[in-house]
Motif scaffolding. Sequence first.
Motif, PDB file in Angstrom:
ATOM      1  N   VAL B   5     -19.567  36.994   7.820  1.00 20.87           N
ATOM      2  CA  VAL B   5     -20.527  36.046   8.362  1.00 20.87           C
ATOM      3  C   VAL B   5     -21.761  36.807   8.822  1.00 20.87           C
ATOM      4  O   VAL B   5     -21.640  37.825   9.507  1.00 20.87           O
ATOM      5  CB  VAL B   5     -19.932  35.273   9.567  1.00 20.87           C
ATOM      6  CG1 VAL B   5     -20.951  34.297  10.125  1.00 20.87           C
ATOM      7  CG2 VAL B   5     -18.665  34.553   9.188  1.00 20.87           C
ATOM      8  N   ILE B   6     -22.917  36.320   8.417  1.00 21.55           N
ATOM      9  CA  ILE B   6     -24.157  36.872   8.958  1.00 21.55           C
ATOM     10  C   ILE B   6     -24.781  35.769   9.791  1.00 21.55           C
ATOM     11  O   ILE B   6     -25.297  34.795   9.252  1.00 21.55           O
ATOM     12  CB  ILE B   6     -25.100  37.334   7.837  1.00 21.55           C
ATOM     13  CG1 ILE B   6     -24.410  38.423   7.025  1.00 21.55           C
ATOM     14  CG2 ILE B   6     -26.400  37.867   8.416  1.00 21.55           C
ATOM     15  CD1 ILE B   6     -25.128  38.754   5.759  1.00 21.55           C
ATOM     16  N   ALA B   7     -24.685  35.914  11.088  1.00 23.47           N
ATOM     17  CA  ALA B   7     -25.092  34.839  11.988  1.00 23.47           C
ATOM     18  C   ALA B   7     -26.597  34.811  12.167  1.00 23.47           C
ATOM     19  O   ALA B   7     -27.302  35.743  11.789  1.00 23.47           O
ATOM     20  CB  ALA B   7     -24.400  35.007  13.325  1.00 23.47           C
ATOM     21  N   GLY B   9     -30.094  35.209  13.696  1.00 27.28           N
ATOM     22  CA  GLY B   9     -30.647  36.271  14.538  1.00 27.28           C
ATOM     23  C   GLY B   9     -30.372  37.657  13.991  1.00 27.28           C
ATOM     24  O   GLY B   9     -30.964  38.624  14.429  1.00 27.28           O
ATOM     25  N   ILE B  10     -29.457  37.750  13.031  1.00 24.66           N
ATOM     26  CA  ILE B  10     -29.118  39.048  12.458  1.00 24.66           C
ATOM     27  C   ILE B  10     -29.764  39.158  11.082  1.00 24.66           C
ATOM     28  O   ILE B  10     -29.746  38.209  10.301  1.00 24.66           O
ATOM     29  CB  ILE B  10     -27.588  39.222  12.326  1.00 24.66           C
ATOM     30  CG1 ILE B  10     -26.921  39.184  13.697  1.00 24.66           C
ATOM     31  CG2 ILE B  10     -27.248  40.490  11.582  1.00 24.66           C
ATOM     32  CD1 ILE B  10     -27.090  40.396  14.546  1.00 24.66           C
ATOM     33  N   ALA B  11     -30.331  40.313  10.812  1.00 20.34           N
ATOM     34  CA  ALA B  11     -30.970  40.544   9.515  1.00 20.34           C
ATOM     35  C   ALA B  11     -30.346  41.768   8.862  1.00 20.34           C
ATOM     36  O   ALA B  11     -30.222  42.812   9.495  1.00 20.34           O
ATOM     37  CB  ALA B  11     -32.466  40.753   9.699  1.00 20.34           C
ATOM     38  N   ILE B  12     -29.955  41.606   7.620  1.00 23.51           N
ATOM     39  CA  ILE B  12     -29.438  42.733   6.851  1.00 23.51           C
ATOM     40  C   ILE B  12     -30.429  43.036   5.749  1.00 23.51           C
ATOM     41  O   ILE B  12     -30.875  42.136   5.036  1.00 23.51           O
ATOM     42  CB  ILE B  12     -28.044  42.429   6.267  1.00 23.51           C
ATOM     43  CG1 ILE B  12     -27.029  42.298   7.398  1.00 23.51           C
ATOM     44  CG2 ILE B  12     -27.621  43.506   5.283  1.00 23.51           C
ATOM     45  CD1 ILE B  12     -25.622  42.150   6.934  1.00 23.51           C
TER      46      ILE B  12
END
Lengths: 274, 104
Positions: B5-7, B9-12
């Motif tokens: 899961v990439i919630a 507010g998070i940036a990859i």
Amino acid sequence: MAQVLRAMWTWTHDVFVNFHAKSFAADASEKKTIMAEPTTIGTGTFVRGHIRGEGDLEVEGRVEGDVQVTGTVTIQSGALLKANIRGSHVVVRGAVAGDLFAEHVVSLEEGARVLGSIFAPRIGIAEGALLRGRVETGPASEHPVRVVAAKATVSRPTAVASSPARAASNFMSPPAKTAAMREPLPAAPPPARTTKPLVSREESAALTATSQPVRSPSVDRSAPARPTPPARPAPPARPAAVSEAPKTKKPPPPPVVPALKKGARASWKKKAAS
Amino acid sequence: MSATVIAQGIAIEGELTSEDDVEITGTLKGRLSTRSNVTVGSGAVVEAEVAGSNVVVAGHVTGNVTAADRVDIQPGARLIGDIKSARLTIADGASFKGNVDMDA
């Protein structure tokens, strides 16, 4: 009659209010669970690149690259990271090759394997955790500046080589500049620490040493479209990680007991007897 | 549950390879490939090549999408890029710009 009516009214009122309160509570809890869903890198997942942002992060899989979040970073057992990690709290139960920075706490729990340095105001290392690197406690604001200064020299070529967007968004650049400006000054030490210059020199050497294996993935990353290596289970990583480190250190001392061929002792006995 | 899961507010930024389901409500730039399902939630921003077996898009995606099974573009979604999938649904209210290849 009026009493009965009033009683009924209060009862219905109570029921109504309770019902609504409950449904609101249910709504709130539902929303909370949705909001609280943390970012998770699952067991079968491999991220090559950096992870930034606000919120918590939980890693069960593999990550190569830097991690910087505002919340808690949890590295579960079975996870494998080649990354410098920054967060408010960092909890490690898996394997990490890289430095750990926390605003509040770094805690290494049972099963943690860390090859790198730790900088945090509070540090906990549980029994069964393995650490190879520097540990420095103290106010969080003190460390990142110096660390960034030491690391900036290492990381600069990769930052230039990578895309301009990444260089622009590189969070390290502004502190690196300020730190570089500060570096000529002998870091005004508190009176208690008289051995500061020596420590800081050693530290920078240690940092360059420890950050080299960490930096290598970022160099790899700049290579275009390289096939990803097959997913490795966690345990084999340790010998690999350990084999990286000795390059900078002298070879281990020879074994205390010399290795003997099979039957050597018997032949000595035979000679002694004859 | 070992889904990724990439919630919000998070940036990859980089490459995400997975065997499990991947759900994005945050930001991803680079490449995303999984053998399982991909869900791009509303509010998500994906600037990446996306490959999965079952791809559901409700957020913003810029990049080519390849699915082994199907692609589902939901209302409010915005997709710019080519789609390669045997089955495709585009809901009313979704915006899409690109080519579609439905060769099985």
